[in-house]
Write a protein that holds these residues in place. Structure first.
Motif, mmCIF file in Angstrom:
data_model
loop_
_atom_site.group_PDB
_atom_site.id
_atom_site.type_symbol
_atom_site.label_atom_id
_atom_site.label_comp_id
_atom_site.label_asym_id
_atom_site.label_seq_id
_atom_site.Cartn_x
_atom_site.Cartn_y
_atom_site.Cartn_z
ATOM 1 N N LYS A 196 41.924 70.026 39.463
ATOM 2 C CA LYS A 196 42.775 70.327 40.713
ATOM 3 C C LYS A 196 44.161 70.088 39.960
ATOM 4 N N GLY A 197 45.106 70.789 40.619
ATOM 5 C CA GLY A 197 46.302 70.958 40.254
ATOM 6 C C GLY A 197 46.997 69.429 40.212
ATOM 7 N N SER A 198 46.480 68.507 40.708
ATOM 8 C CA SER A 198 46.995 67.118 40.729
ATOM 9 C C SER A 198 46.683 66.439 39.358
ATOM 10 N N SER A 199 45.710 67.181 38.413
ATOM 11 C CA SER A 199 45.167 66.543 37.235
ATOM 12 C C SER A 199 45.983 67.675 36.014
ATOM 13 N N CYS A 200 46.459 68.566 36.523
ATOM 14 C CA CYS A 200 46.969 69.408 35.543
ATOM 15 C C CYS A 200 48.579 69.467 35.260
ATOM 16 N N HIS A 201 48.989 70.189 34.446
ATOM 17 C CA HIS A 201 50.523 70.387 34.038
ATOM 18 C C HIS A 201 50.697 71.906 33.803
ATOM 19 N N ARG A 202 51.601 72.438 34.346
ATOM 20 C CA ARG A 202 52.129 73.903 34.148
ATOM 21 C C ARG A 202 53.304 73.657 33.331
ATOM 22 N N MET A 203 53.347 74.320 32.104
ATOM 23 C CA MET A 203 54.442 74.476 31.103
ATOM 24 C C MET A 203 55.668 75.048 31.701
ATOM 25 N N LYS A 204 56.937 74.693 31.667
ATOM 26 C CA LYS A 204 57.960 75.026 32.498
ATOM 27 C C LYS A 204 58.686 76.442 31.761
ATOM 28 N N ARG A 205 58.392 76.289 30.447
ATOM 29 C CA ARG A 205 58.814 77.851 30.016
ATOM 30 C C ARG A 205 58.059 78.897 30.295
ATOM 31 N N CYS A 206 56.756 78.868 30.029
ATOM 32 C CA CYS A 206 55.962 80.069 29.978
ATOM 33 C C CYS A 206 54.617 79.842 31.317
ATOM 34 N N CYS A 211 44.995 70.891 31.545
ATOM 35 C CA CYS A 211 44.744 69.622 32.329
ATOM 36 C C CYS A 211 45.743 68.458 31.511
ATOM 37 N N LEU A 212 45.939 67.422 32.014
ATOM 38 C CA LEU A 212 46.886 66.401 31.807
ATOM 39 C C LEU A 212 46.244 65.587 30.676
ATOM 40 N N GLN A 213 44.664 65.339 30.616
ATOM 41 C CA GLN A 213 44.128 64.611 29.620
ATOM 42 C C GLN A 213 43.988 65.335 28.013
ATOM 43 N N CYS A 214 43.825 66.635 28.152
ATOM 44 C CA CYS A 214 43.943 67.370 26.944
ATOM 45 C C CYS A 214 45.054 67.342 26.382
ATOM 46 N N LEU A 215 46.201 67.501 27.014
ATOM 47 C CA LEU A 215 47.761 67.343 26.762
ATOM 48 C C LEU A 215 47.917 66.059 26.050
ATOM 49 N N GLN A 216 47.900 65.055 26.932
ATOM 50 C CA GLN A 216 48.195 63.481 26.183
ATOM 51 C C GLN A 216 47.390 63.598 25.093
ATOM 52 N N ASP A 217 45.956 63.917 24.835
ATOM 53 C CA ASP A 217 45.438 63.569 23.596
ATOM 54 C C ASP A 217 46.175 64.391 22.457
ATOM 55 N N PHE A 218 46.348 65.670 22.651
ATOM 56 C CA PHE A 218 46.830 66.533 21.675
ATOM 57 C C PHE A 218 48.193 65.772 21.221
ATOM 58 N N TYR A 219 49.231 65.615 22.111
ATOM 59 C CA TYR A 219 50.595 65.379 21.581
ATOM 60 C C TYR A 219 50.834 63.896 21.060
ATOM 61 N N ASN A 220 50.046 63.009 21.791
ATOM 62 C CA ASN A 220 50.045 61.901 21.223
ATOM 63 C C ASN A 220 49.633 61.803 20.007
ATOM 64 N N ASN A 221 48.571 62.286 19.626
ATOM 65 C CA ASN A 221 48.212 62.456 17.887
ATOM 66 C C ASN A 221 49.285 63.376 17.176
ATOM 67 N N VAL A 231 54.172 70.363 18.799
ATOM 68 C CA VAL A 231 54.364 69.755 20.157
ATOM 69 C C VAL A 231 54.873 70.936 20.903
ATOM 70 N N ARG A 232 54.386 71.830 21.503
ATOM 71 C CA ARG A 232 54.780 73.230 21.865
ATOM 72 C C ARG A 232 53.594 73.767 22.965
ATOM 73 N N CYS A 233 53.796 74.770 23.383
ATOM 74 C CA CYS A 233 52.601 75.480 24.174
ATOM 75 C C CYS A 233 51.580 75.499 23.501
ATOM 76 N N LEU A 234 50.405 75.298 23.981
ATOM 77 C CA LEU A 234 49.070 75.323 23.335
ATOM 78 C C LEU A 234 48.177 76.584 23.570
ATOM 79 N N ASP A 235 48.797 77.597 24.241
ATOM 80 C CA ASP A 235 48.043 78.822 24.385
ATOM 81 C C ASP A 235 48.320 79.633 23.139
ATOM 82 N N PRO A 236 47.166 80.147 22.412
ATOM 83 C CA PRO A 236 47.429 80.999 21.291
ATOM 84 C C PRO A 236 48.305 82.294 21.559
#
Length: 641
Positions: A196-206, A211-221, A231-236
């Motif tokens: 659901k969109g409430s559990s996701c985040h849309r990158m402002k630039r692209c 999902c928020l859980q994947c982003l938080q785990d990656f960026y915190n690490n 610390v940038r967009c994770l889309d290849p």
């Protein structure tokens, strides 16, 4: 007739309520209703926010305009909704058109445009032949909102509003986008699961969604490990689809790191965001060639920089005051290259960014710690100032005298001082310094009257003070350079002599290897039998030539023979053999010279000589192992000492 009309109004309003569930009917007036129409232009609407009106402010004889004069243009995709209030008169639709009233929240739409839209209801009623036109009118309003009410077709080409409306409209646009996003369903670009969109985040630039859980785990690490580049967009494929050949000078969307505000929005803890900002700032300071560091060895902190200010304690206010775009894309403020004052942000030491010494004022003479940092012109200028000027004792400004006496007045601070020794002089009685007996400047007021390029000091004492110390330092440095050059030349000469001796030895070895076997045997026999006949030292000429060639003992002189010149004979046989090898008859038993005579050799001596010759012949054929030394006879009778 009235009942039929009432039935037509009720029928039309019931139909609209079925089409638009958000239609709200008035409880007091059953033939009145209100409908909120969203304004979402298909193309974002450009809104220009004008600054506050500037007023003329007078201050004495001066007058100036108050208030800023900067305009801001923003693109908004969502604007506050258009509120439509409908009232159906009793004789609608046969004899009267519907009455429409329009208004907007925050009054962002011009009144002229609202009045124009209200008049469209009557026009449509006339065009449709005086029948029910509410649905057609609402559809017309929706189409107008989709096109942005044709505000881009006006003379300014955009919507013009006061700056007081900016915050409300920007907030409404952001909230609408967020609510629309949260109501949808998206596939996470990392875990590939629908969320659901409430559990996701849309990158402002692209615009990529994760999902928020994947982003938080990656960026915190990544922030914990110090990998801020990740610390940038994770889309290849982010940034590749819109890449152009001329886009090499500007970073693509994928190469740009995320803004700290976006990290906070996706739920990254404030401590990690602060660490992220600190590491970004440290990286920029290290990459900037203009950054200087504290000269204290125990500190080594960077100097305060206007380009990269430190992160304050209140992180939220710091991020709120930043521009929404990444600061990597913004032009940094250039600092003045003439300002030499630097202050360490760790220990607060004030120092000069040129010489790295404690702060000495803006007018002091100083030189870079590394001479390689100077260009040819700068080095020539510094050398000239150092050698031909005297510093002011108050502000250290360089001063040069072209003519006149040695009483000087600084052009910068108006201090009186002596040009020769740099002493501060009393402005009321400056010449007392030159009339005081026993001082270095006594009776030297008019010395160097023609300036530095004129006459030399009469007594040879020269300058004192800062200039004198600099001249002494220059002379010491010159002598040190001369001694170093002399030592280097002597060392080079010694290495050349050693190389020459090594080449001579190599040539002798090569010649010995190339000689025939017979020549080697003769040389060996002569070496075994040769005894120096003259044990006297070489003549003085030879000693002088040897000293010039080598200098050390044994270099360039004829080597002494390891055998004694005339060892005492143990018996007559050994003495006879030595006489035979040397040329018999030259020395007697007492070591005195005598005339030549035939050698005294008996049969035993001749036999031993033949055995020796046979040994040499066997040695030439590498057969000396088969020779027995007993064939020479009794050891007591044949001995070479």
């Amino acid at each position: 007739m009235a009942a039929v009309t009432d039935d037509e109004r009720e029928e039309e309003l019931s139909t609209l309520a079925a089409i638009f569930p958000e239609l709200v009917r008035d409880k007091c007036d059953p033939f009145s209703a209100t409908l909120e129409l969203p304004v979402t232009p298909s193309k974002p609407l450009i809104v220009r926010f004008l600054p506050p009106k500037r007023g003329l402010i007078t201050n004495g004889n001066a007058a100036y305009m108050s208030g800023p004069s900067v305009e801001h243009d923003l693109e908004l995709s969502h604007l506050p909704p258009l509120s439509l209030q409908i009232h159906l008169p009793p004789n609608y639709p046969a004899d009267s058109p519907p009455k429409a009233t329009l208004r907007t929240h925050h009054d962002w739409l011009p009144k002229e445009k609202l009045e124009e839209l209200e008049q469209e209801a009557a026009k449509l009623w006339e065009e449709y032949g005086q029948c029910q036109i509410l649905f057609a009118y609402i559809d017309h309003l929706q189409q107008s909102a989709d096109s942005g009410f044709d505000l881009d077709q006006t003379a300014p080409g955009c919507l013009i509003l006061e700056s007081t409306e900016k915050n409300e409209l920007v907030k409404f646009n952001a909230d609408t986008i967020l609510s629309t996003f949260r109501a949808g369903t998206f596939d996470c670009g990392i875990c590939l699961e629908p969320k659901k969109g409430s559990s996701c985040h849309r990158m402002k630039r692209c615009g990529h969604v994760f999902c928020l859980q994947c982003l938080q785990d990656f960026y915190n690490n990544a922030i914990t490990e110090g990998d801020i580049v990740s610390v940038r967009c994770l889309d290849p494929g982010c940034g590749k689809e819109n890449a152009t050949p001329n886009a090499s000078a500007r970073k693509t969307k994928r190469d740009q790191t995320l803004h700290p505000r976006e990290l906070l929005e996706m739920g990254i803890h404030e401590d990690n965001v602060r660490r992220y900002l600190e590491m970004k700032r440290k990286k920029k300071l290290e990459a900037d060639k203009t950054t200087v560091y504290c000269p204290r060895t125990w500190c080594q902190g960077p100097a305060r920089s206007m380009k990269y200010p430190p992160i304050p304690a209140d992180l939220n206010s710091f991020i709120a005051n930043e521009d929404a775009s990444d600061d990597e894309d913004a032009e940094n403020e250039n600092t003045s290259t003439g300002d030499r004052l630097a202050v360490c942000e760790k220990c607060s030491l004030a120092f000069c960014r040129v010489c790295y010494m404690g702060w000495h004022g803006q007018f002091a003479r100083c030189y870079p710690r590394d001479p390689n940092e100077l260009s040819a012109e700068e080095k020539a200028s510094y050398d000239y100032i150092r050698q031909n000027t005297s510093p002011c004792p108050t502000c250290n400004s360089p001063t040069q005298k072209t003519m006149g006496c040695n009483h000087m007045k600084c052009f910068q601070c108006n201090s009186h001082f002596c040009y020769l020794c740099g002493s501060w002089l009393d402005g009321d009685s400056p010449y007392q310094h030159f009339n005081k007996a026993g001082t270095d400047c006594y009776q030297r007021l008019w010395e160097l009257e023609e300036g530095d390029e004129g006459q030399n000091p009469g007594d040879g004492r020269g300058f004192g003070g800062g200039r004198g110390w600099e001249q002494i330092a220059l002379e010491v440095a010159r002598q040190a350079d001369a001694e170093e050059a002399e030592a280097a030349a002597l060392e080079a000469a010694q290495r050349a002599q050693e190389d020459e001796d090594a080449r001579a030895a190599a040539q002798l070895a090569e010649a010995d290897e190339a000689a025939p076997n017979g020549a080697r045997e003769v040389g060996l026999e002569n070496a075994m039998a040769q005894v120096r006949v003259n044990d006297q030292p070489p003549p003085p000429q030879a000693q002088q030539r040897a000293a010039q060639r080598g200098g050390a003992a044994g270099i360039g002189r004829r080597q002494r023979n390891p055998f004694p010149a005339h060892p005492p004979a143990a018996n007559h046989n050994a003495q006879a053999i030595r006489n035979h090898e040397r040329g018999a008859g030259r020395w007697n038993a007492n070591g005195r010279r005598r005339g030549p005579h035939p050698p005294l050799v008996n049969d035993e001596d001749e036999r031993q000589r033949q055995e020796l010759q046979r040994f040499l012949e066997m040695a030439r054929r590498d057969e000396e192992d088969g020779w027995d030394s007993d064939e020479l006879g009794d050891e007591a009778g044949f001995e070479i000492r």
